[in-house]
Design an enzyme around this catalytic site. Sequence first.
Site, PDB file in Angstrom:
ATOM      1  N   LYS A 137       0.854  -1.194   0.000  1.00 25.07           N
ATOM      2  CA  LYS A 137       0.000   0.000   0.000  1.00 25.07           C
ATOM      3  C   LYS A 137       0.885   1.237   0.000  1.00 25.07           C
ATOM      4  O   LYS A 137       1.880   1.297   0.726  1.00 25.07           O
ATOM      5  CB  LYS A 137      -0.891  -0.012   1.249  1.00 25.07           C
ATOM      6  CG  LYS A 137      -1.921   1.127   1.289  1.00 25.07           C
ATOM      7  CD  LYS A 137      -2.811   1.059   2.541  1.00 25.07           C
ATOM      8  CE  LYS A 137      -3.877   2.145   2.529  1.00 25.07           C
ATOM      9  NZ  LYS A 137      -4.743   2.118   3.729  1.00 25.07           N
TER      10      LYS A 137
ATOM     11  N   SER B  30      -9.783   2.554   2.844  1.00 24.61           N
ATOM     12  CA  SER B  30      -8.821   3.126   1.933  1.00 24.61           C
ATOM     13  C   SER B  30      -7.861   2.102   1.323  1.00 24.61           C
ATOM     14  O   SER B  30      -7.237   2.392   0.306  1.00 24.61           O
ATOM     15  CB  SER B  30      -7.990   4.189   2.663  1.00 24.61           C
ATOM     16  OG  SER B  30      -7.183   3.578   3.649  1.00 24.61           O
TER      17      SER B  30
ATOM     18  N   SER C 152     -10.176   0.885   7.340  1.00 28.81           N
ATOM     19  CA  SER C 152      -9.556   0.841   6.009  1.00 28.81           C
ATOM     20  C   SER C 152      -8.907  -0.487   5.631  1.00 28.81           C
ATOM     21  O   SER C 152      -8.515  -0.669   4.486  1.00 28.81           O
ATOM     22  CB  SER C 152      -8.500   1.950   5.888  1.00 28.81           C
ATOM     23  OG  SER C 152      -9.142   3.186   5.669  1.00 28.81           O
TER      24      SER C 152
END
Lengths: 490, 498, 103
Positions: B78, B161, B185
């Site tokens: 990420k 997210s 998230s």
Amino acid sequence: MTDIATSPLVEGRTGQWEVVIGLEVHAQVSSQAKLFSGSSATFGAGPNEHVSLVDAAMPGMLPVINRFCVEQAVKTGLGLNAEINLFSVFDRKNYFYADLPQGYQISQFKDPIVGEGSLRIVMADGSTRDIGIERLHLEQDAGKSMHDQHPTKSYIDLNRTGVALMEIVSRPDMRSAAEAAAYVRKLRSILRYLGTCDGNMEEGSLRADVNVSVRRPGGPLGTRTETKNLNSLRFIQAAIDYEVARQIEIIEDGGAIDQETRLFDTATGTTRTMRSKEDAHDYRYFPDPDLLPMIVTQDEVDALASALPELPDDIRDRLMGEYGLSTYDASVITEERDTARYYEAASDGRDRKLVANWMTVELFGALNKSGKSLENCPISPEKLGELVGLISDGTISGRIAKDVFADMFETGKGAAAIVDEKGLKQVSDGGAIEALIDQVLAANQDKVEAYRGGKDKLFGFFVGQVMKQSGGQANPGMVNQILRSKLDGA
Amino acid sequence: MSDILSMTAVAARQALDNKTISAVELTEAYIKAADDTADNNAYVLRTSDKAMEMAKASDKRLAKGEAGLLEGIPIGIKDMFCTQGVETTASSAILKGFVPPYESTVTENLWQDGAVMLGKINCDEFAMGSANETSAFGAVTNPWTASEGPLQGKALTPGGSSGGSAAAMAARSTLLAPGTDTGGSIRQPAAFCGLVGMKPTYGRCSRRGIVAFASSLDQAGPITRDVADCALMMTSMASYDSGDSTSIDAPLPDLMDAFATAKNAGIKGMRIGIPDEYTVDGMPDQIASLWETGRKWLEDAGAVCVPVSLPHTQYALPAYYIIAPAEASSNLARYDGVRYGLRVDGASLDDMYAKTRGAGFGDEVKRRILIGTYVLSAGYYDAYYIKAQKIRRLIQNDFTNVFADVDALLTPSTPSSAFALGDESKDPLSMFLNDVFTVPANLAGIPAISVPAGLSSDGLPLGLQLIAPSLREDTLIKGAAILESAAGFDHVASGAAS
Amino acid sequence: MTENNSEQHAIDTSTIQKIARLARMEIQPEREQALCGELSTIISWIEQLGECDTANVEPLASVTGHSLPMRDDVVTAGNEPEAVLSNAPEEASHFFVVPKVIE
Ligand SMILES: [Mg+2]
Ligand SMILES: [Zn+2]
């Protein structure tokens, strides 16, 4: 023994004014590394060399506190007779500036590590005043912006960014520039005794923000201005004097003081507005979520307290109590630990008051004049003690001692050696003095008659003549005594 | 090839140890899978050359019998994790071109354990979003599609997210994926993409080197295909880090052992609370019934389920939307065009700041910075920020109270399955509501896991969430192991590589 | 803070401008009006917290319950100006460079 000073007042066109001064002093903790990062906190590296990824606020880089800095804050708090807060919190003070990489300064707002304390200042007339300390908190220093390297650019060096500062906030208890200077000198003295800050004002280790207002004696507080970042005692006094005059003039002309932040111009000795009001700050303080509440245990505080060195006030009280020194002499001698140590060594086994006198007058005078410091003083404490010893035991007179002192200061030689070498030893042999006196009296028979006829004032003339004949070395006490018995007793 | 991609990380590690496959082969398969599924926009930066080098090094260590816990496992990172020498942007234009001269602690742990870096993965800008639509690199498409109903034929969100990470997992273009979870998230995108996602106890994984969103809430954790992989990856990611003052210096329970124990012996006597307050208005029937089914699964394995009350639950979301933006407004102040990232020139320093930040931040990030600035500003601090911190304590107290009686809580992970891209982005409030079940665990700092538990009527994954007391990730793994085997979730996204 | 009244707590354009200025963040004028609406909606929604009685509740700033860990006073970082400046948009002889600041 200690008189509490009364407020000195300033005379204006329309009457008297009382000056109210509070100081915020930023003292750099004498640590190796920064408050929240492992980069060096020392002065004088190339641009951005003492900068870690934390200091440069690289994304994801986090603060971790330096234990030593916390201990120095506690020690300083103890030295200021202040309350130590076992629970304290670091907050973020949010604002944008080029030399503030995080966009916030980590400081302590609501819960500082040190609470209320106090500090005693001594003025030149021996009067004292206790100045309240509101708080001491730990915070990060900012970096440095340089505006004179390029016509349209500023250059940023983050070496100072994150260096540990103790912000020491006084109560508005000072009433004159002299008191403010005495406060900073005393604070600096305590910090240096404790070793928590080197107190080097030129390098910026100690800076003061000065809050000044004026009011009618006993009246309500006036609006204050804050003049920032003064890094010498001279500037602090000059900024205060300028502000006091400026504010009185404005008010007497029917104007009002703006509460504002001002800058001191060292070239002109004046202050000017630094921030306009429409740019008023809203720092949005909140607890720094990267840090947890800081807990210091009572045991840790006690351990630091028991290891605290003797502080200037303790030594001053001892010098006054045990040796009978005056408040002022004792204060001057104890301002620096080195001076106090010098004094203790020099006066050991000697006339304590006489040594104090020789230190504060002759020694400090000579150091001042030559621009030397006690550290590289050519006269060791033992040698000064030796000189005073020679005065006390009558080997030399005080007047001769001044010459010997000058010689010692120049050559670093011992007092006795100089006295021997130059044959300055005081003549205390009664027979020798008597012989000299007889010579002088014989040579001045007319004046002897006149004296005996009632012109007492001639006594001084005879003393002078005898001393002159002896090359200054005759023991003045003995000269007096023998002369008197010869002139009056015959 | 499909055999390779269908292996879990645990299975792949076995195959690597048994030499039935090499790290290079495994990595090549994932590089190809990422090529084949590039349309979903999960990756923002591919590091295939680096991956091949790392895979070769892994094969050498495997040959010498020096394999680490994640030796040879290809992982996409990420873009919130700083990776040394590899551009890291938090999916924001303001960090464009930023190449960190340092590595985050979590990714360093992964590399130390032998993992192979495939590249950087898309997410919501600064992890602010629940649909991966706020990314400066554009939205990510969920590899899952609706088999029927109104969503059929529409591109769906993978959640956010960590949307790119979940999409890449579901598309099988990475074998494991570290995520970050500030308000859900990790768990929400895991639920939307049929994956396991764990937010561990606050402080379990170091935040050092992770681009900060809301420091008191941010926590890294694994997104994996199954619970065993979650236990494995968590073991690698977690560490005490003296470089993060909020890092926890407590040993991680043996999660692989916890998994095996639950599989072998069930969870007899484990007490599970079913919080009344998680029954929210408008909860779809199938979510309510899945929740009920989950309760039965746990009971079947020997757990005792009891209703519990967390009375302040309804205040969690609004409190979160004060605290998170407040911290973010301060955390994001460093993006000022001076030391890294975007700079837009201006007439003065302030002008440069305003232009840089105006151009560099997207709408959602700006909105949150404004809210955060507002709630901290003079005159509002007590009414908003302090109020929220008080609520936060009440919420933590609620959990402390119920955990005196139960070992874990069972709730749905999300109030819905994946929705269509673009559907909710116009309305910030309805987007916030996605996090209603996940936010309380962040506020309290306690661990939670989402496990795929079934499909909605239109064929989209649904997850169940378990929440445990601080430091009890082992309880989560045990409960999740039971839910996983009972659910028998073996569906594969239609957009998965093969 | 006691009522859920969006009119009462509406955020107007001057508030947007004020907080945007505090945040040093340019807002396109055409976005200002929309932001007033969006922020007002969010703030009004947040204000439901007013219903919750928090008298005598201590604010909770950190969840771990631990106290701050401390490190030793040892220099462990720095002396890498190249790394520190490697991403700088503008640099001159190891300084960061910004538009001139007038004090
Ligand atoms: Mg100040
Ligand atoms: Zn300060």
